[in-house]
Write a protein that holds these residues in place. Sequence first.
Motif, PDB file in Angstrom:
ATOM      1  N   ILE A  92      -2.734   4.693   5.678  1.00  0.00           N
ATOM      2  CA  ILE A  92      -2.526   6.089   6.054  1.00  0.00           C
ATOM      3  C   ILE A  92      -1.715   6.174   7.344  1.00  0.00           C
ATOM      4  O   ILE A  92      -0.775   6.966   7.453  1.00  0.00           O
TER       5      ILE A  92
ATOM      6  N   HIS B 284      -5.214  12.484   1.892  1.00  0.00           N
ATOM      7  CA  HIS B 284      -5.493  11.409   2.846  1.00  0.00           C
ATOM      8  C   HIS B 284      -6.802  11.617   3.605  1.00  0.00           C
ATOM      9  O   HIS B 284      -7.492  10.659   3.913  1.00  0.00           O
TER      10      HIS B 284
ATOM     11  N   TYR C  41       5.628  10.836  -0.820  1.00  0.00           N
ATOM     12  CA  TYR C  41       4.228  10.466  -1.040  1.00  0.00           C
ATOM     13  C   TYR C  41       3.496  11.672  -1.633  1.00  0.00           C
ATOM     14  O   TYR C  41       2.796  12.393  -0.922  1.00  0.00           O
TER      15      TYR C  41
ATOM     16  N   LEU D 133      -7.308   1.221   4.085  1.00  0.00           N
ATOM     17  CA  LEU D 133      -6.863   2.600   3.895  1.00  0.00           C
ATOM     18  C   LEU D 133      -6.384   3.227   5.204  1.00  0.00           C
ATOM     19  O   LEU D 133      -5.362   3.908   5.228  1.00  0.00           O
TER      20      LEU D 133
ATOM     21  N   ILE E  58      -5.213   2.722  -4.083  1.00  0.00           N
ATOM     22  CA  ILE E  58      -5.322   1.611  -3.135  1.00  0.00           C
ATOM     23  C   ILE E  58      -6.765   1.123  -3.088  1.00  0.00           C
ATOM     24  O   ILE E  58      -7.667   1.820  -2.663  1.00  0.00           O
TER      25      ILE E  58
ATOM     26  N   PHE F 159      -0.178  13.127  -0.745  1.00  0.00           N
ATOM     27  CA  PHE F 159      -0.677  12.456   0.452  1.00  0.00           C
ATOM     28  C   PHE F 159      -1.323  13.448   1.417  1.00  0.00           C
ATOM     29  O   PHE F 159      -2.426  13.220   1.904  1.00  0.00           O
TER      30      PHE F 159
ATOM     31  N   GLY G 111      -0.494   7.374  -5.781  1.00  0.00           N
ATOM     32  CA  GLY G 111      -1.396   8.109  -4.892  1.00  0.00           C
ATOM     33  C   GLY G 111      -2.317   7.186  -4.117  1.00  0.00           C
ATOM     34  O   GLY G 111      -2.472   6.002  -4.456  1.00  0.00           O
ATOM     35  N   LEU G 112      -2.916   7.734  -3.075  1.00  0.00           N
ATOM     36  CA  LEU G 112      -3.813   6.937  -2.228  1.00  0.00           C
ATOM     37  C   LEU G 112      -5.015   6.384  -2.977  1.00  0.00           C
ATOM     38  O   LEU G 112      -5.528   5.327  -2.636  1.00  0.00           O
TER      39      LEU G 112
ATOM     40  N   ALA H 142       0.876   4.102  -2.871  1.00  0.00           N
ATOM     41  CA  ALA H 142       0.652   5.514  -2.545  1.00  0.00           C
ATOM     42  C   ALA H 142       1.792   6.382  -3.082  1.00  0.00           C
ATOM     43  O   ALA H 142       1.554   7.484  -3.584  1.00  0.00           O
TER      44      ALA H 142
ATOM     45  N   CYS I 132       0.836  -1.214   0.000  1.00  0.00           N
ATOM     46  CA  CYS I 132       0.000   0.000   0.000  1.00  0.00           C
ATOM     47  C   CYS I 132       0.867   1.259   0.000  1.00  0.00           C
ATOM     48  O   CYS I 132       0.564   2.220  -0.722  1.00  0.00           O
ATOM     49  N   GLN I 133       1.921   1.255   0.779  1.00  0.00           N
ATOM     50  CA  GLN I 133       2.830   2.410   0.788  1.00  0.00           C
ATOM     51  C   GLN I 133       3.439   2.628  -0.596  1.00  0.00           C
ATOM     52  O   GLN I 133       3.526   3.754  -1.075  1.00  0.00           O
TER      53      GLN I 133
ATOM     54  N   ALA J 238      -9.607  10.398   1.374  1.00  0.00           N
ATOM     55  CA  ALA J 238      -9.518   9.030   0.875  1.00  0.00           C
ATOM     56  C   ALA J 238     -10.535   8.106   1.516  1.00  0.00           C
ATOM     57  O   ALA J 238     -10.941   7.121   0.915  1.00  0.00           O
TER      58      ALA J 238
END
Length: 185
Positions: free
Chosen positions: A58, A103, A96, A54, A27, A99, A23-24, A19, A15-16, A106
């Motif tokens: 985050i 975030h 990121y 998520l 995911i 982010f 981008g978020l 991101a 996931c990181q 998201a």
Amino acid sequence: MNLPITSKEQIISVCQRLAKEKGLSSISMRAVAAECNVSVGAIYNYFPSKSELLCAAIESIWKDIFHMTQEPFEFTDFIECLSWLFESIQRGSRKYPQFLSSHAMALASEDKAIGQQMMANYFVHLKTNLEEVLKNDTKIRKDAFSQSLSPALFVDYIFQLFLASIVGANQDYQGILELAGRYLY
């Protein structure tokens, strides 16, 4: 041959990476499952919903940006610590992209309270550590604080300026450092 990813930590790592690269918004349960070479059901075994996935992603990104641990910051100079926080945000913004601005959006509306509580926890952690550094800074003038301006209130004011600067387009923190330094020393 890519081996399937089978731990919660490995899923969060994926996931990181997503991101960082996309981008978020990239995911999703399906996207993460594909990147992990596992079924969507396997992701659901670790995260019962996309929101929980998520939230975990985050949280891990915030921890990565601020190198958060349970230990207090190892600074003895308040301005040095504050500068480190600003620089961490700038490094995190480069690592990121988008982010900081995305975030909060998201999470689905019903999960915003969870996200807000997560952020509040990070902010309490940061402010507590800033206050501890402030109390241990031996260079601060003895009359810097009073009944109407405690170290906790000073940190709160500085933190408000910190937050305003990181969400603003300018992201220049030198003025905040100068303001704090002129007042404290």
